[in-house]
Design an enzyme around this catalytic site. Structure first.
Site, PDB file in Angstrom:
ATOM      1  N   GLU A  27      -5.092  -5.322  10.822  1.00 43.69           N
ATOM      2  CA  GLU A  27      -4.069  -4.117  11.208  1.00 43.69           C
ATOM      3  C   GLU A  27      -4.271  -3.421  12.232  1.00 43.69           C
ATOM      4  O   GLU A  27      -5.238  -2.431  12.346  1.00 43.69           O
ATOM      5  CB  GLU A  27      -4.304  -3.414   9.837  1.00 43.69           C
ATOM      6  CG  GLU A  27      -3.990  -3.987   8.654  1.00 43.69           C
ATOM      7  CD  GLU A  27      -3.379  -2.753   7.497  1.00 43.69           C
ATOM      8  OE1 GLU A  27      -2.228  -3.228   7.223  1.00 43.69           O
ATOM      9  OE2 GLU A  27      -4.145  -1.814   7.358  1.00 43.69           O
TER      10      GLU A  27
ATOM     11  N   GLU B 131      -6.602   4.633   8.219  1.00 39.42           N
ATOM     12  CA  GLU B 131      -6.603   5.973   7.881  1.00 39.42           C
ATOM     13  C   GLU B 131      -7.691   6.467   7.248  1.00 39.42           C
ATOM     14  O   GLU B 131      -8.126   7.558   7.727  1.00 39.42           O
ATOM     15  CB  GLU B 131      -5.336   6.083   7.056  1.00 39.42           C
ATOM     16  CG  GLU B 131      -4.059   5.886   7.749  1.00 39.42           C
ATOM     17  CD  GLU B 131      -2.764   5.549   6.676  1.00 39.42           C
ATOM     18  OE1 GLU B 131      -2.659   5.507   5.741  1.00 39.42           O
ATOM     19  OE2 GLU B 131      -1.860   4.834   7.679  1.00 39.42           O
TER      20      GLU B 131
ATOM     21  N   SER C 216       3.799  -2.458  10.169  1.00 39.42           N
ATOM     22  CA  SER C 216       5.052  -2.351  10.712  1.00 39.42           C
ATOM     23  C   SER C 216       5.758  -3.876   9.997  1.00 39.42           C
ATOM     24  O   SER C 216       6.724  -3.992  10.600  1.00 39.42           O
ATOM     25  CB  SER C 216       5.601  -1.808  11.892  1.00 39.42           C
ATOM     26  OG  SER C 216       5.117  -0.526  12.210  1.00 39.42           O
TER      27      SER C 216
ATOM     28  N   ASN D  59       0.962  -1.161   0.105  1.00 46.46           N
ATOM     29  CA  ASN D  59       0.061  -0.059  -0.035  1.00 46.46           C
ATOM     30  C   ASN D  59       0.879   1.043  -0.135  1.00 46.46           C
ATOM     31  O   ASN D  59       1.450   1.406   1.065  1.00 46.46           O
ATOM     32  CB  ASN D  59      -1.014   0.011   1.199  1.00 46.46           C
ATOM     33  CG  ASN D  59      -1.834   1.221   1.632  1.00 46.46           C
ATOM     34  OD1 ASN D  59      -2.001   2.043   0.627  1.00 46.46           O
ATOM     35  ND2 ASN D  59      -2.245   1.472   2.565  1.00 46.46           N
ATOM     36  N   TRP D  60       0.981   1.947  -1.209  1.00 46.28           N
ATOM     37  CA  TRP D  60       1.855   3.216  -1.397  1.00 46.28           C
ATOM     38  C   TRP D  60       1.149   4.223  -0.901  1.00 46.28           C
ATOM     39  O   TRP D  60       1.957   5.328  -0.895  1.00 46.28           O
ATOM     40  CB  TRP D  60       2.445   3.224  -2.687  1.00 46.28           C
ATOM     41  CG  TRP D  60       2.896   2.048  -3.491  1.00 46.28           C
ATOM     42  CD1 TRP D  60       3.304   1.040  -2.829  1.00 46.28           C
ATOM     43  CD2 TRP D  60       3.356   2.090  -4.689  1.00 46.28           C
ATOM     44  NE1 TRP D  60       4.162   0.142  -3.906  1.00 46.28           N
ATOM     45  CE2 TRP D  60       3.905   0.933  -4.936  1.00 46.28           C
ATOM     46  CE3 TRP D  60       3.070   2.754  -5.915  1.00 46.28           C
ATOM     47  CZ2 TRP D  60       4.495   0.331  -5.955  1.00 46.28           C
ATOM     48  CZ3 TRP D  60       3.617   2.265  -7.005  1.00 46.28           C
ATOM     49  CH2 TRP D  60       4.282   1.017  -7.269  1.00 46.28           C
ATOM     50  N   LYS D  61       0.040   4.139  -0.365  1.00 43.74           N
ATOM     51  CA  LYS D  61      -0.659   5.423   0.410  1.00 43.74           C
ATOM     52  C   LYS D  61      -0.420   6.734  -0.552  1.00 43.74           C
ATOM     53  O   LYS D  61      -0.274   6.681  -1.936  1.00 43.74           O
ATOM     54  CB  LYS D  61      -0.071   5.663   1.733  1.00 43.74           C
ATOM     55  CG  LYS D  61       0.004   4.288   2.444  1.00 43.74           C
ATOM     56  CD  LYS D  61       0.038   4.846   3.886  1.00 43.74           C
ATOM     57  CE  LYS D  61       0.064   3.293   4.676  1.00 43.74           C
ATOM     58  NZ  LYS D  61       0.291   3.482   6.141  1.00 43.74           N
TER      59      LYS D  61
ATOM     60  N   GLY E  20       2.972  -1.122   4.308  1.00 44.49           N
ATOM     61  CA  GLY E  20       2.939   0.303   4.122  1.00 44.49           C
ATOM     62  C   GLY E  20       4.459   0.609   3.772  1.00 44.49           C
ATOM     63  O   GLY E  20       4.962   0.359   2.702  1.00 44.49           O
ATOM     64  N   GLY E  21       4.945   1.252   4.635  1.00 46.70           N
ATOM     65  CA  GLY E  21       6.327   1.728   4.648  1.00 46.70           C
ATOM     66  C   GLY E  21       7.404   0.807   3.709  1.00 46.70           C
ATOM     67  O   GLY E  21       8.065   1.195   2.770  1.00 46.70           O
TER      68      GLY E  21
ATOM     69  N   GLY F 264       2.602   1.989  10.772  1.00 50.39           N
ATOM     70  CA  GLY F 264       3.586   3.089  10.628  1.00 50.39           C
ATOM     71  C   GLY F 264       4.284   3.446  11.945  1.00 50.39           C
ATOM     72  O   GLY F 264       4.786   4.750  11.903  1.00 50.39           O
TER      73      GLY F 264
ATOM     74  N   HIS G 172      -9.279   1.069   5.405  1.00 48.61           N
ATOM     75  CA  HIS G 172      -8.141   1.192   5.951  1.00 48.61           C
ATOM     76  C   HIS G 172      -8.382   1.881   7.263  1.00 48.61           C
ATOM     77  O   HIS G 172      -9.137   2.961   7.050  1.00 48.61           O
ATOM     78  CB  HIS G 172      -7.236   1.433   4.917  1.00 48.61           C
ATOM     79  CG  HIS G 172      -5.583   1.721   5.399  1.00 48.61           C
ATOM     80  ND1 HIS G 172      -5.242   2.628   6.344  1.00 48.61           N
ATOM     81  CD2 HIS G 172      -4.575   0.854   5.043  1.00 48.61           C
ATOM     82  CE1 HIS G 172      -3.799   2.171   6.562  1.00 48.61           C
ATOM     83  NE2 HIS G 172      -3.614   1.088   5.937  1.00 48.61           N
TER      84      HIS G 172
END
Ligand code: PEP
Length: 259
Positions: A169, A97, A215, A9-11, A236-237, A175, A95
């Protein structure tokens, strides 16, 4: 046997040139294999370009969100059919966010889930508790509520053909560099599998993939995937670095070989 699902997920992190470059690098580094399905999830405006960049590879395309209406006066929204037109096969729904920053409710996420599945997309429905909820022993209650809300009126027929994936999640792990231990994650995944069994019966529930996200790095991927009910990772990251993400996919292939 559940094929692993590893999704990046590149957000809202990469521009167009960076997205295409990363997609091309990953297309080179990640060959097709039967054990792992790999999905890249760029921002909406780069879906088309990333689709072209991965066209002759084994990689698949996902979107970070979707709207539930087919067309009309819904400024800023994107329908399931529009996503399919640009090669999308998977969509993230709920998600954390979007739940916590954009205020999306279980009722809205349920409409998105049903509309996307009806259009033939695979939905990755994200669930997970906040830190205060975990500390007050409400994890299962929160996850059960999110599953019941998100999956209302999603019947067994809609879940066939691998149209439903759940991503657990924990919000406190996204993150933050804090990861659930494999045992903490497995406990919640097993609880989710039980709820899916209650909803869809044992044999269908066994086919539904449950990803872990929060993470994830190449250093912890294999230990998480070794757990019985962890069927993939939502990253993610670490999905923004080609070598790190390709190593996570490789770790998944190796664990699958032993499982
Ligand atoms: C995510 O965005 O779904 C996620 C899990 O992020 P990170 O891997 O950076 O924690």
């Amino acid at each position: 046997m559940r094929e692993y699902l590893i999704a990046g997920n590149w957000k809202m992190n990469l521009g167009r040139t960076e997205s295409v470059y990363l997609a091309r690098e990953l297309a080179d580094k990640i060959p097709a294999n039967d054990a792992v399905e790999t999905v890249l999830i760029p921002t909406f405006v780069h879906l088309d370009a990333v689709h072209q960049a991965i066209a002759s590879s084994a990689l698949k395309l996902g979107a970070q969100d979707v709207y539930y209406e087919k067309k009309g006066a819904f400024t800023g929204e994107i329908s399931p059919a529009m996503l399919k037109e640009v090669g999308v096969q998977f969509v993230l729904v709920g998600h954390s966010e979007r739940r916590h920053i954009l205020g999306e409710t279980d009722a809205l996420l349920n409409q998105k889930t049903r509309a996307a599945i009806a259009e033939g997309l695979s939905v990755v429905l994200c669930v997970g508790e906040t830190l205060p909820e975990r500390q007050s022993h409400q994890t299962n209650e929160v996850v059960a509520r999110q599953l019941a809300g998100g999956l209302a009126k999603v019947d067994s027929d809609m879940v066939q053909l691998r149209r439903l994936v759940i991503a657990y999640e924990p919000v406190w792990a996204i993150g933050t560099g804090l990861t659930a231990t494999p045992q903490q994650a497995q406990a919640v995944h097993s609880f989710i599998r039980q709820r899916l069994t209650d909803l869809y019966g044992t044999s269908l529930a066994r086919t539904i993939r449950i990803q872990y996200g929060g993470s994830v790095r190449k250093a912890n991927a294999a230990d998480l995937l070794a757990e019985a009910d962890i069927d993939g990772l939502l990253v993610g990251g670490a999905s923004l670095a080609a070598d790190e993400f390709a190593d996570i996919v490789r770790a998944a292939e190796q664990v699958k070989g032993k499982k």
